[in-house]
Design an enzyme around this catalytic site. Structure first.
Site: not given
Ligand code: 5GP
Ligand code: ZN
Length: 142
Positions: A100, A102
């Site tokens: 993903h 951001h």
């Molecule tokens: P990472 O830390 O892997 O770069 O980002 C994962 C992101 O996914 C985090 O910013 C977190 O807030 C988001 N996230 C985790 N679970 C969910 C969810 O169920 N729904 C949404 N919309 N975002 C999520």
């Protein structure tokens, strides 16, 4: 993938505030809203991280990001800029292992998002940098 939270969002088994979707990507509000409008862009196909993209999927996903970024920016006149981040691996703060991107709208340099790169330039000689360069170049065909 059955137990992946983002695959569940793609399949609408978990609700999301979706702002864009087509056959390749889905873009939806990050639940954490690091800053207002914080949006995630994901490929619908489950891949874990940047290292798993083939050129076609990379082109398809990346080509959609500017349009989504422009819409997020246009959604609020207070948005002055945007950080686009992609974490790969736990060590790099990845917590959801479905790739993903951001999109983090920036309002001021003192809003709720910050990122700093330590300047280590004085610790590297030209020879060190040449060695690092060669090592990366050697693996470019992998
Ligand atoms: P990472 O830390 O892997 O770069 O980002 C994962 C992101 O996914 C985090 O910013 C977190 O807030 C988001 N996230 C985790 N679970 C969910 C969810 O169920 N729904 C949404 N919309 N975002 C999520
Ligand atoms: Zn997934």
């Amino acid at each position: 993938m059955k137990d992946c939270i983002f695959c569940k969002i793609v399949r609408n088994e978990i609700p999301s505030y979706t702002v864009y979707e087509d056959d390749v990507v889905k873009a939806f509000l990050d639940i954490s809203q690091g800053t207002p409008g914080h949006t995630l862009v994901i490929p619908k196909k489950h891949i874990a991280n940047i290292f798993e993209y083939d050129p076609q999927l990379a082109a398809e996903v990346f080509s959609r990001i500017p349009k989504i970024a422009r819409a997020v920016k246009a959604s609020n006149p207070d948005i002055k800029g945007m950080n686009i981040l992609n974490n790969n691996g736990q060590v790099a703060y990845q917590s959801v292992f479905h790739s993903h991107f951001h999109l983090v709208p920036r309002y001021t340099t003192h809003d709720d998002f910050s990122m700093t790169f330590k300047d280590n330039s004085n610790k590297y000689t030209a020879e060190d940098l040449k060695q690092i360069q060669n090592s990366i170049v050697d693996h470019m065909g992998d």
